[in-house]
Design a protein around this motif. Sequence first.
Motif, short mmCIF file in Angstrom:
data_model
loop_
_atom_site.label_atom_id
_atom_site.label_comp_id
_atom_site.label_asym_id
_atom_site.label_seq_id
_atom_site.Cartn_x
_atom_site.Cartn_y
_atom_site.Cartn_z
N SER A 133 11.78 -7.35 0.77
CA SER A 133 12.10 -6.32 -0.21
C SER A 133 10.89 -5.50 -0.64
O SER A 133 11.02 -4.53 -1.39
CB SER A 133 12.75 -6.95 -1.45
N VAL A 134 9.69 -5.84 -0.15
CA VAL A 134 8.49 -5.03 -0.43
C VAL A 134 8.70 -3.59 0.02
O VAL A 134 8.04 -2.67 -0.49
CB VAL A 134 7.24 -5.62 0.24
N ILE A 135 9.63 -3.36 0.94
CA ILE A 135 9.90 -2.01 1.44
C ILE A 135 10.31 -1.09 0.29
O ILE A 135 9.94 0.09 0.26
CB ILE A 135 11.01 -2.06 2.50
N GLY B 148 9.20 -1.19 8.80
CA GLY B 148 10.18 -1.72 7.87
C GLY B 148 11.37 -0.79 7.68
O GLY B 148 11.23 0.43 7.74
N PHE B 149 12.53 -1.39 7.46
CA PHE B 149 13.75 -0.64 7.19
C PHE B 149 14.44 -1.24 5.96
O PHE B 149 14.53 -2.46 5.82
CB PHE B 149 14.72 -0.71 8.38
N GLY B 150 14.89 -0.38 5.07
CA GLY B 150 15.57 -0.86 3.86
C GLY B 150 16.72 0.05 3.48
O GLY B 150 16.66 1.27 3.68
N THR B 151 17.77 -0.55 2.94
CA THR B 151 18.89 0.19 2.38
C THR B 151 19.09 -0.32 0.96
O THR B 151 19.40 -1.49 0.76
CB THR B 151 20.17 0.00 3.21
N PHE C 220 18.22 5.24 2.48
CA PHE C 220 17.91 4.65 3.78
C PHE C 220 16.43 4.93 4.04
O PHE C 220 16.03 6.06 4.27
CB PHE C 220 18.79 5.27 4.87
N ASN C 221 15.61 3.90 3.96
CA ASN C 221 14.15 4.04 3.97
C ASN C 221 13.54 3.39 5.21
O ASN C 221 13.80 2.22 5.50
CB ASN C 221 13.60 3.38 2.70
N SER C 222 12.75 4.16 5.93
CA SER C 222 11.96 3.63 7.05
C SER C 222 10.49 3.82 6.70
O SER C 222 10.08 4.91 6.28
CB SER C 222 12.28 4.37 8.35
N SER C 223 9.69 2.76 6.87
CA SER C 223 8.28 2.83 6.52
C SER C 223 7.42 2.18 7.60
O SER C 223 7.87 1.27 8.31
CB SER C 223 8.01 2.13 5.18
N LEU C 224 6.18 2.65 7.69
CA LEU C 224 5.20 2.11 8.63
C LEU C 224 3.93 1.79 7.87
O LEU C 224 3.42 2.63 7.12
CB LEU C 224 4.91 3.12 9.75
N SER C 225 3.42 0.56 8.04
CA SER C 225 2.17 0.17 7.37
C SER C 225 1.06 0.02 8.40
O SER C 225 1.30 -0.29 9.57
CB SER C 225 2.36 -1.14 6.60
N TYR C 226 -0.17 0.22 7.91
CA TYR C 226 -1.36 0.08 8.76
C TYR C 226 -2.40 -0.73 8.01
O TYR C 226 -2.78 -0.40 6.88
CB TYR C 226 -1.92 1.45 9.14
N LYS C 227 -2.86 -1.81 8.64
CA LYS C 227 -3.89 -2.66 8.04
C LYS C 227 -5.26 -2.12 8.45
O LYS C 227 -5.72 -2.30 9.58
CB LYS C 227 -3.70 -4.11 8.53
N VAL C 228 -5.90 -1.45 7.52
CA VAL C 228 -7.19 -0.80 7.81
C VAL C 228 -8.26 -1.85 8.10
O VAL C 228 -9.03 -1.73 9.05
CB VAL C 228 -7.61 0.09 6.63
N ASN C 229 -8.31 -2.88 7.25
CA ASN C 229 -9.23 -4.00 7.45
C ASN C 229 -8.64 -5.22 6.74
O ASN C 229 -7.48 -5.18 6.31
CB ASN C 229 -10.64 -3.67 6.96
N ASP C 230 -9.41 -6.27 6.61
CA ASP C 230 -8.88 -7.49 5.99
C ASP C 230 -8.52 -7.32 4.52
O ASP C 230 -7.80 -8.14 3.96
CB ASP C 230 -9.90 -8.63 6.13
#
Length: 419
Positions: free
Chosen positions: A49-51, A120-123, A153-163
């Motif tokens: 549910s973090v989305i 991630g996908f969320g409704t 209707f939510n689509s998201s993309l995350s990017y881990k820059v560093n630790d």
Amino acid sequence: MTFNKTLLTLSLTCSSFYSVGAAFQLAEHSAAGLGRAFAGEAAIADDASVIARNPALMAQFDQIELSFTGTYVIPDVSLTGIDAPTGINPVALNDSSIAPSAIIPAIYLVVPLNDKFALGFGTFSNFGLATEFDDDYAAGQLAGETSITTVNFNSSLSYKVNDNFAIAGGLNVIYADASLIRNFGDSPLPLPPETVAANLAGDDISYGWNLGLSYDFNENNRLGFSYRSEVELTLEGDYSNGLPANLGGLAGDVDMGTMDITLPAIMEFSGFHQLNSSLAVHYSAVWTGWSSFDELAGYAEGVEDPVFSKEENFADSVRYAIGATYQLSSNIKLRTGIAYDQTPTDEEHRSISIPDSNRIWISGGLNYSFDDQSSIDLGVSVIQGNSETFTEKDDLGQQWTFESQGDAYIVSAQYNHVF
């Protein structure tokens, strides 16, 4: 002409909103969050549910996770008549339950693509509610039946820059559906009170965006930030009424054109701190840009200027929450929280349509892990609103004075599965 404009006004007064959040906002995105009064939502990576609150937290996941949530809202919203137009007993305005119970579902899926990216996908829903009054309610021009439903209707993309640092962005497709029924009630017009003055239904699909940031100082301390854009909706639909044909050209079915509604932007800052192996504390401040909801305006086909405009004069509001999580055993986690939810309504513009007030949330919940792959969350909240007294004038010039009291009870259950 005055009579016809009154009908136009009544048909477009789509502002009869009530929800358990400020104005018509919904915060009920997860059972885990409900159990802590949604404290720390932009910084805690409990489940998929973090989305809904901060997709940057998807960077914390190394396996696919699916979460289903169902939340049951039981409003307790009452009105007491204080004063009414001459000849009408204020007791006729009393109503012990103007908001029906409702179920709010949500579903989320987080898919880590590699050690840097996660999808991630969320409704879910950020706004929605309903109010209902009897067909022959005395102040029928201010009341009636109203509902608004939004699905995101939510689509998201995350990017881990560093630790330590992660970012995310997303696209939101929002479907909105609204319906409105207004009756004439007790008025100077020679009509039965249950006569339908306006029956309006409309829908729209619009788009928005969101972003998220998270920063881990270490494995025990994290801050999070998220932002969700405002969304402009143009609800299109038809209008009808129950008037006899001899009362004017608006009797029957009429193509009413459009009404614009702006769903406000939402911004959240949260913190999470694991104090020891068992106890964690977390907090949130959520800003909602309700000042974008300054008026309602309706337009009829072929007419350049609005045929109706109603000043709402909402102000930006803030919701504060603080909570704690306690690991009772290897498979049981307890949660609690308290929140203060600030109303955006103006003291001079309170109405029966939005009997809103500042409110306090008190919440509790738990998580039970069956094994490393599956768990359930349960949450419950009791919400207490302030009592408010206000006077409202209808479109026929009549004045009505009410006292409103709005409380609510919420229960939620959630299933999480890791693949």
